[in-house]
Motif scaffolding. Structure first.
Motif, mmCIF file in Angstrom:
data_model
loop_
_atom_site.group_PDB
_atom_site.id
_atom_site.type_symbol
_atom_site.label_atom_id
_atom_site.label_comp_id
_atom_site.label_asym_id
_atom_site.label_seq_id
_atom_site.Cartn_x
_atom_site.Cartn_y
_atom_site.Cartn_z
ATOM 1 N N TRP A 83 0.817 -1.208 0.000
ATOM 2 C CA TRP A 83 0.000 0.000 0.000
ATOM 3 C C TRP A 83 0.848 1.254 0.000
ATOM 4 C CZ3 TRP A 83 -4.457 -0.011 -1.817
ATOM 5 C CH2 TRP A 83 -5.341 -1.079 -1.620
ATOM 6 N N ARG A 84 1.993 1.184 0.732
ATOM 7 C CA ARG A 84 2.843 2.358 0.772
ATOM 8 C C ARG A 84 3.342 2.682 -0.642
ATOM 9 N NH1 ARG A 84 6.336 0.953 5.203
ATOM 10 N NH2 ARG A 84 4.719 1.402 6.712
ATOM 11 N N GLU A 85 3.719 1.628 -1.379
ATOM 12 C CA GLU A 85 4.193 1.852 -2.756
ATOM 13 C C GLU A 85 3.064 2.371 -3.644
ATOM 14 O OE1 GLU A 85 7.083 2.016 -3.747
ATOM 15 O OE2 GLU A 85 8.098 1.175 -2.007
ATOM 16 N N ILE A 86 1.887 1.778 -3.472
ATOM 17 C CA ILE A 86 0.755 2.237 -4.292
ATOM 18 C C ILE A 86 0.471 3.705 -4.002
ATOM 19 C CG2 ILE A 86 -1.748 2.018 -4.644
ATOM 20 C CD1 ILE A 86 -1.412 -0.983 -4.278
ATOM 21 N N GLY A 87 0.475 4.052 -2.710
ATOM 22 C CA GLY A 87 0.194 5.427 -2.322
ATOM 23 C C GLY A 87 1.258 6.385 -2.842
ATOM 24 N N ARG A 88 2.513 5.932 -2.823
ATOM 25 C CA ARG A 88 3.613 6.798 -3.219
ATOM 26 C C ARG A 88 3.597 7.047 -4.731
ATOM 27 N NH1 ARG A 88 8.777 6.263 -4.526
ATOM 28 N NH2 ARG A 88 8.709 4.004 -4.600
ATOM 29 N N THR A 89 3.258 6.005 -5.483
ATOM 30 C CA THR A 89 3.390 6.111 -6.941
ATOM 31 C C THR A 89 2.073 6.418 -7.641
ATOM 32 O OG1 THR A 89 3.050 3.746 -7.112
ATOM 33 C CG2 THR A 89 5.332 4.512 -7.006
ATOM 34 N N ALA A 90 0.970 6.507 -6.879
ATOM 35 C CA ALA A 90 -0.337 6.646 -7.547
ATOM 36 C C ALA A 90 -0.398 7.918 -8.385
ATOM 37 C CB ALA A 90 -1.446 6.660 -6.495
ATOM 38 N N ARG A 122 -5.842 8.007 -1.764
ATOM 39 C CA ARG A 122 -6.738 7.987 -0.604
ATOM 40 C C ARG A 122 -7.000 6.543 -0.156
ATOM 41 N NH1 ARG A 122 -11.708 9.929 -1.997
ATOM 42 N NH2 ARG A 122 -11.103 10.904 -3.947
ATOM 43 N N GLN A 123 -7.131 5.668 -1.147
ATOM 44 C CA GLN A 123 -7.373 4.263 -0.837
ATOM 45 C C GLN A 123 -6.169 3.695 -0.060
ATOM 46 O OE1 GLN A 123 -10.108 2.754 -1.280
ATOM 47 N NE2 GLN A 123 -9.638 0.591 -1.025
ATOM 48 N N ALA A 124 -4.962 4.019 -0.505
ATOM 49 C CA ALA A 124 -3.760 3.521 0.163
ATOM 50 C C ALA A 124 -3.698 4.047 1.590
ATOM 51 C CB ALA A 124 -2.518 3.957 -0.619
#
Lengths: 295, 320, 267
Positions: free
Chosen positions: A197-204, A211-213
């Motif tokens: 999730w951290r990666e998804i949030g960082r790269t979104a 927001r989802q991350a």
């Protein structure tokens, strides 16, 4: 002229009133009519031909309908049925095979547990694989397939396989390969979830994903918090011979420093009969996913 | 009671998209037409004649002022029953025949089907539309449409008939027929109000005229009373006169100017005094042969030119 | 009052002379030939398809007539100046306008009546040729319930005509056609507008879509074609209520059109 305006006002009021009545009559008319109305056409092939040169526009229209259908069902108080969601997304992506958002968000809508979503991770994967057939180089789709396997199907092995595949695609994010390794080594646990999730949030690229991350990370934090608190409750029981009646008991015993709250600021609930710690029912983090703590 | 009466009738149009300005199409027209009169409404193109007629028919609404027909406001349903109107360059439904069109219009006046048929047939006979009346109007020429237009204006035996340029689009024979028809209407007691830019039409028909220029009434009254149209002299064309005789006549002051118009044929300008009969008799006695004698006076066209060049000023109202 | 009838009959005469009724022939030929073709291609479902097709084409042919004649009704009279001779006749401008409207409605109703008769004839013929055909479909081939759908189509088209006439009292035919067709499309997606209001976050936007939902003519309410084809009940009260809605909306539009038309200058 004044008479004409008066007549028009009167008739206007009558029109609005009659329409309100008519809406109610129509709602009683044929409950399942929404289905036929929403889809119009079941076969993507037929629709593509029927929409002449306006396929992209018709695709947009169906995408808007899919979002409205999903949103409307989520908000409805009656029985939630998501059976038209896949056909709508299928039509949208057949009309416009490069409609990236429709694949990615569509997969999220489909995979999400019922009643928040359709609870159909299998269909989510089918939709993403259709996307990959249309655009084989789209590593985000492969990543999303891995994600569905990991998060909703609790299958870290297949998930790691998909993360690897995504990482091999040209232009893919560099964190996919390490993520695949961690997922494979640690299986499905909070630490690898947090990393994901951290990666998804960082790269979104899209705000919604960020927001989802953020939301999922808060859920993971809350789950860790619950584990810590439950351990404290167990320690109290070993010392005092009974479960604490309330948080102040634990504070007096020096096991926690203040009344604990989840990441949204709502206090955790303590069940004095069995020592279980839960989220406040009003917390927006409900329901928590079922993911084991790190070994 | 006046057949037609207008008081300070005024119409402004707004022209221009980006900078709308009011354009004065008709400026304070006050006019009375008596029952039974044939009234000529004269003026060059753009003088406000058609605007006036449309105001009387309530096809457009006045900016200010009022218009009454037969003692009631224009546009009153009762008034409409008693009047007829021929618009400028009339046009009708393509898909109807002349006969059907007249029967349709007759039906609007509430006549029975049999009455509609007889009225339509009689009027088409009267305006000289023969077997063509079974043709659809799309096949009609401009002149034939003008005739149908006159027929439809008379379908209800109107007490007042309004004709906008009734002679336009007609050949000389057609013009004469319309003139005769107007005189027949007058003899029946019908008030005729017609517009024209041709003075000759008015001279032969009208008891009174009004002359318009640039949206304003210039003058109204009997044509013979109007100074501008008095006879100023005579033009005499003769043949068979010798130069000596001509020179003598000129010396006496009987002839003002001599123009050679052909072999042994001369055009002579005569003053009002002595009377032309006297000069003519003298010349005939000296061997002249009469070709023609015509009065010299300003034409309506001359009058218009004077008015238009004289009356300056813009018809656009200054916006404050 | 009598004048309205006379003007209306004249409009009908014009549409007959302009060969508008040929559209009926086109409809009949199309229906017959597709019936024949579909009979060759599919089994069992052909009655349903023919019903869908027949009802859809009745409404589409009607729509084309309503829009394309509706927008020209008044404009043509003004443009060709035939109105100059007509309005000075003993009639009120409102009577002229209503006469034009009812004339086109008369044309539409006759058109649809003949198309409906042809439609039922084709269905009856199919039933005669294939006696077992009713067993496989939800409703009998010559189901009288389809008349409910057709009746609502007529009211819908009457509303379209009124809207076309309204626009044509003050704008060009091209613009009128565009606006009328636009309103028709918007009116058919009206229920989306309402659903849209339910899912948007901004309350202002939700209120705006809600207001638009009530202001725009709700054409989707007139569509019960799929219900009658699938033999689902359409209560008479629904038909009556929807007709009342349509007729009230028509009255509203016509009063507006008459108010504009009564004050117009014909330069």
């Amino acid at each position: 002229m004044r008479a004409a305006i008066a007549a028009m006002v009167l008739l206007g009021v009558a029109v609005v009133g009659l329409q309100a009545l008519d809406d109610r009559a129509r709602a009683a008319l044929v409950p399942q009519e929404a289905a036929a109305d929403l889809l119009y056409v079941q076969s993507p092939d037929v629709l593509t031909r029927a929409s002449l040169s306006y396929t992209a526009l018709v695709a947009d229209l169906y995408w808007i309908r899919a979002v409205q259908y999903y949103g409307g069902m989520r908000l409805s108080n009656g029985e939630k049925k998501y059976d038209l969601l896949y056909p709508l997304l299928d039509l949208t992506t057949s009309l416009d095979p490069r409609f990236d958002i429709a694949y990615r968000f569509g997969a999220i809508f489909l995979a999400e547990d019922y009643p928040g979503g359709a609870g159909r991770p299998d269909l989510a994967i089918a939709l993403l694989q259709k996307g990959l057939r249309a655009q084989p180089g789209k590593w985000q789709f492969a990543e999303d397939v891995g994600f569905v396997h990991y998060w909703w199907l609790h299958d870290p092995t297949t998930a790691a396989d998909w993360f690897n595949r995504a990482g091999d695609m040209p232009g893919a994010a560099e964190w996919l390969k390490p993520l695949a390794a961690v997922t494979l080594a640690e299986g499905s646990n909070r630490e690898s979830s947090r990393r994901l999730w951290r990666e998804i949030g960082r790269t979104a690229e899209v705000e919604w994903f960020r927001r989802q991350a953020d939301f999922r990370l808060k859920q993971l934090d809350a789950m860790d918090g619950i584990d810590v608190l439950e351990r404290a409750v167990q320690m109290y029981r070993e010392r005092a011979g009974a479960y604490p009646a309330s948080w102040p008991d634990l504070i007096r015993a020096g096991l926690v420093r203040r009344i604990p709250a989840d990441p949204t600021g709502l206090p955790f609930r303590l069940d004095a009969s069995n020592g279980k710690v839960t989220l406040d029912p009003a917390s927006s983090l409900n329901p928590l996913p079922a993911i084991e703590q790190a070994r | 009671m006046d057949a037609i009466r207008t008081e300070a009738l005024t119409k402004h149009y707004t022209v221009g998209f980006w900078r709308p300005r009011p354009y004065v199409a008709l400026d304070g027209l006050t006019l009375q037409v008596q029952t039974g009169e044939v009234f000529g409404f004269l003026g060059p193109n753009g003088a406000g004649k058609t605007t006036t007629l449309k105001l009387l028919m309530q096809l457009i609404f006045p900016t200010s002022g009022r218009a009454d027909i037969l003692g009631k406001p224009a546009g009153d349903i009762d008034v409409k029953r008693r009047i007829g109107y021929l618009p400028e360059n009339p046009y009708f439904y393509d898909y109807l025949t002349a006969q059907e069109l007249l029967e349709y219009f007759a039906s609007l006046f509430g006549y029975s089907p049999a009455e509609r048929r007889t009225r339509a047939s009689r009027l088409l006979d009267e305006v000289g539309i023969g077997a063509e009346r079974r043709l659809q109007l799309r096949k009609f020429s401009k002149g034939m449409l003008q005739r149908v237009g006159i027929a439809q204006a008379l379908i209800n035996e109107p007490e007042v008939v309004f004709l906008d340029e009734p002679m336009s689009g007609l050949d000389p024979i057609g013009r004469r027929e319309i003139r005769e028809m107007i005189l027949r209407l007058r003899d029946r007691g019908c008030t005729v109000f017609f517009s024209s830019h041709v003075l000759a039409d008015a001279e032969t028909l009208c008891s009174r005229v009004a002359i318009m220029a640039k949206g304003r009434l210039v003058t109204a009254g009997a044509l013979s009373d109007m100074l501008a149209f008095q006879v100023r002299g005579w033009e005499l064309v003769v043949s068979g006169l010798t130069d000596a005789v001509l020179a003598a006549a000129k010396a006496r002051g009987d002839v003002m100017r001599v123009t050679m118009v052909g072999p042994a044929r001369h055009a002579l300008d005569l003053p009002l005094d002595p009377p032309p009969e006297k000069t003519l008799a003298a010349l005939i006695a000296q061997g002249a042969c009469l070709v023609s004698l015509t009065p010299i006076r300003d034409t309506l066209e001359d009058f218009f030119v004077q008015q238009v060049s004289g009356a300056g000023g813009s018809r656009f109202r200054e916006s404050a | 009052m009598k004048v309205i009838g006379l003007v209306a009959v004249n409009v009908f005469k014009e549409s007959v002379r302009d060969k508008v009724l040929y559209s009926i022939v086109a409809f009949a030929v199309m229906l017959m030939s597709t019936t024949y073709l579909i009979g060759q291609l599919t089994a069992g479902q052909d009655i349903k398809i023919i019903k869908d097709l027949g009802l859809a084409s009745i409404s589409i042919f009607g729509l084309l007539i309503a829009i394309f004649i509706g927008i020209g009704l008044v404009w043509k009279e003004v443009e060709k100046r035939s109105i100059y001779t007509l309005l000075p006749k003993p009639m009120r401008r409102q009577e002229f306008l209503l006469g034009k409207y009812f004339g086109l409605v008369l044309t539409l109703v006759i058109n649809i009546a003949v198309m409906t008769a042809a439609f039922y004839l084709v269905l009856a013929l199919m039933r005669l040729l294939e006696p077992g055909i009713d067993a496989v479909s939800a409703a009998p081939a010559t189901d009288a319930a389809m008349l409910k759908a057709i009746a609502l189509v007529v009211v819908e088209l009457m509303l379209v005509t009124a809207i076309a006439l309204f626009f044509s009292t003050f704008s060009s035919p091209f613009l009128s056609a565009l606006l009328t067709a636009g309103l028709w499309v918007a009116g058919h997606f009206n229920s989306d507008l309402r659903n849209f209001g339910a899912v948007v976050a901004s309350p202002t936007l939700a209120q705006l879509t809600r207001a638009m939902y009530y202001v725009l003519p709700n054409f989707s309410a007139f569509d019960v074609k799929s219900q009658v084809v699938h033999a689902q009940a359409v209560p008479a009260s629904y038909v009556a209520l929807t007709c009342a809605y349509g007729l009230t909306y028509i009255a509203l539009v016509l009063v507006g059109a008459a108010a504009i038309f009564a004050r117009r200058d014909f330069k």
